[in-house]
Design an enzyme around this catalytic site. Structure first.
Site, PDB file in Angstrom:
ATOM      1  N   CYS A 331       0.837  -1.200   0.000  1.00  0.00           N
ATOM      2  CA  CYS A 331       0.000   0.000   0.000  1.00  0.00           C
ATOM      3  C   CYS A 331       0.878   1.258   0.000  1.00  0.00           C
ATOM      4  CB  CYS A 331      -0.990  -0.038   1.161  1.00  0.00           C
ATOM      5  SG  CYS A 331      -2.405   1.063   0.913  1.00  0.00           S
ATOM      6  N   HIS A 431      -3.630  -5.375   0.970  1.00  0.00           N
ATOM      7  CA  HIS A 431      -3.433  -5.727   2.378  1.00  0.00           C
ATOM      8  C   HIS A 431      -3.878  -7.174   2.606  1.00  0.00           C
ATOM      9  CE1 HIS A 431      -2.444  -1.771   3.991  1.00  0.00           C
ATOM     10  NE2 HIS A 431      -3.430  -1.245   3.274  1.00  0.00           N
TER      11      HIS A 431
END
Length: 484
Positions: A331, A431
């Site tokens: 991310c 994630h």
């Protein structure tokens, strides 16, 4: 079987007293009885978040509590989520969606509006479930935050909800914490506390008995339960990175503990792997040699980039790669691997552009639209053999560049992430990539560990929920005996 209460609020004398765990335990015990139950946290401040079934964002602890209830996480379970982006400001998320970026003073004024969202969500949950177990935030004794309080007694008073107070004896000063908290409350707030829970006890219970008797005499309220210190639990952390890190295996993984690190639960599977030694490196710590370096998610990508430069990480990464090490970015950490991170709208602070680490040929632009989605797909990097992967995306950046032509994953039919031409660097917005055993094994194999061990995070989490529920049975019994 009926619930002993339609609604109950669990507050703590301090942060990290064990509120989240007690709520999860009570939720699981009620589920065992066949009671339909939901968790609820009016206001949460956390950088660990989860994507819900209705496409919103809530605190990760509430997603875990929903699992304890046997239901899908929903934005009503945490209607107000604050994600700090600086020491004085935070992203304000209402009913799962970003509402604004506010400093602490502005949010204090906004609480009246936020309370409306809280009461709406609570009312919907009360209509749908036999019981709602509510978690407070921090401590109700923070007198400077009492005005317009929506997180603790302000909420309990608004909905006329009984409260139990949890104190952590492992910290020391447990009786002072309880007596001091009561002293900071109003008469009506003290009256709604049904009793106390002493948490994380280890030792001879007979040595604690005189203190319990004294506390009950002083306050006129019962100690409902003394809960044991349970080692080895595999439960999602609400926010703080666990301080104690035991060395496990020979394969070394290091993660910079960024000031605004987010969703560090991404690494729980690695921490549980018997052949992996994962270390979070804090400010001022020497950076050890490693097989794999992972740049984690960040709530302030440009600010955390500056922190990495300040603490020597670019030079360390260059040497690490020169000697054949692997680097993975998740991310915000993925965005840092590119050439630059642009924030023309001031999404994460002052508008501007930051030079990134220059390890992948791409640029990222932060946008006002946040991507929130539960996703699944397959691994696309060399040697992955199309291993299945699942996870979730929570990000406001859009990346572009030649590096993306060689994706790390194929997610829901689209390419996602990037792998460098030499195969040493991998990045993705995904994630939870290590939570799928096949993907975890493939990623570790890419990084240099060809292991026969797999970590089933879902099974570990479920076993831990059962353990905390078993330990909390005396508390449920005590709640059954309370006058209604």
């Amino acid at each position: 079987m009926k619930s002993p209460f339609p609604a109950l609020m669990v507050q703590g004398t301090t942060s990290d007293a064990g509120k989240s765990t007690v709520v999860a335990a009570l939720c699981r015990l009620l589920k065992r009885r066949g009671v339909t139950v939901a968790p609820f946290k009016p206001q949460n401040m956390a950088l660990n978040s989860a994507v819900t079934s209705d496409g919103g964002e809530i605190g990760r602890a509430q997603a875990l509590q929903a699992l304890a209830c046997g239901i899908a996480p929903h934005t009503d379970m945490n209607p107000v989520l604050l994600k700090p982006s600086s020491n004085t400001g935070a992203q304000v998320i209402i009913h799962g969606k970003v509402r604004a970026e506010m400093d602490a003073r502005d949010y204090q004024q906004y609480k009246t509006i936020a309370m409306g969202a809280v009461l709406e969500s609570y009312a919907r949950l009360r209509q749908q479930y036999d019981a709602v177990v509510v978690e407070g935030a921090g401590s109700p004794a923070e007198v400077n935050l009492r005005a317009r309080d929506i997180a603790n007694m302000g909420f309990a008073e608004a909905v006329d909800c009984p409260v139990i107070l949890v104190a952590d004896i492992d910290r020391g000063g447990v009786f002072a914490h309880i007596i001091g908290t009561l002293a900071c409350l109003s008469d009506s707030e003290r009256a709604r506390i049904a009793g106390f829970v002493i948490n994380r006890f280890r030792g001879d219970i007979s040595l604690l008995t005189p203190g319990i008797e004294w506390l009950e005499q002083q306050t006129g309220k019962p100690v409902l339960a003394v809960l044991p210190y349970l080692h080895g639990l595999f439960l999602d952390a609400e926010d703080a990175v666990e301080a104690m890190q035991a060395e496990r295996g020979a394969f070394k993984v290091v993660v910079p503990q960024l000031p605004r690190i987010s969703n560090h639960t991404d690494f729980d599977a690695l921490r549980a792997h018997p052949e992996v030694d994962l270390q979070f490196i804090q400010q001022g710590q020497p950076i050890p040699a490693a097989d794999l370096v992972i740049l984690p998610g960040s709530k302030n990508t440009r600010g955390d980039l500056a922190w990495l430069r300040q603490h020597g990480w670019p030079a360390y990464l260059a040497k690490h790669l020169r000697y054949g090490g692997k680097v993975l970015g998740i991310c915000g950490g993925f965005q840092m691997l590119g050439q630059s991170v642009r924030d023309p709208l001031g999404v994460e602070g002052a508008a501007g552009e930051s030079t990134a680490l220059g390890l992948l040929d791409m640029v990222t632009e932060l946008t006002s639209e946040k991507r929130l989605e539960q996703v699944s797909g397959r691994c696309a990097f060399a040697g992955a053999a199309d291993a299945r992967v699942a996870g979730y995306e929570i990000h406001m950046g859009v990346s572009h560049g030649a590096a993306l032509a060689q994706p790390a994953f194929v997610i829901d039919g689209r390419p996602e992430g990037a792998v460098s031409g030499d195969g040493q660097i991998l990045g993705s917005h995904l994630h939870g990539m290590f939570d799928t055993p096949a993907a975890c094994s493939a990623l570790l194999r890419w990084a240099g560990l060809d292991s026969g061990h797999t970590v089933d995070t879902a099974a570990l989490r479920e076993a831990s929920l059962e353990r905390i529920a078993d330990a909390a049975m005396p508390l449920m019994d005590a709640l059954e005996r309370l006058p209604r």
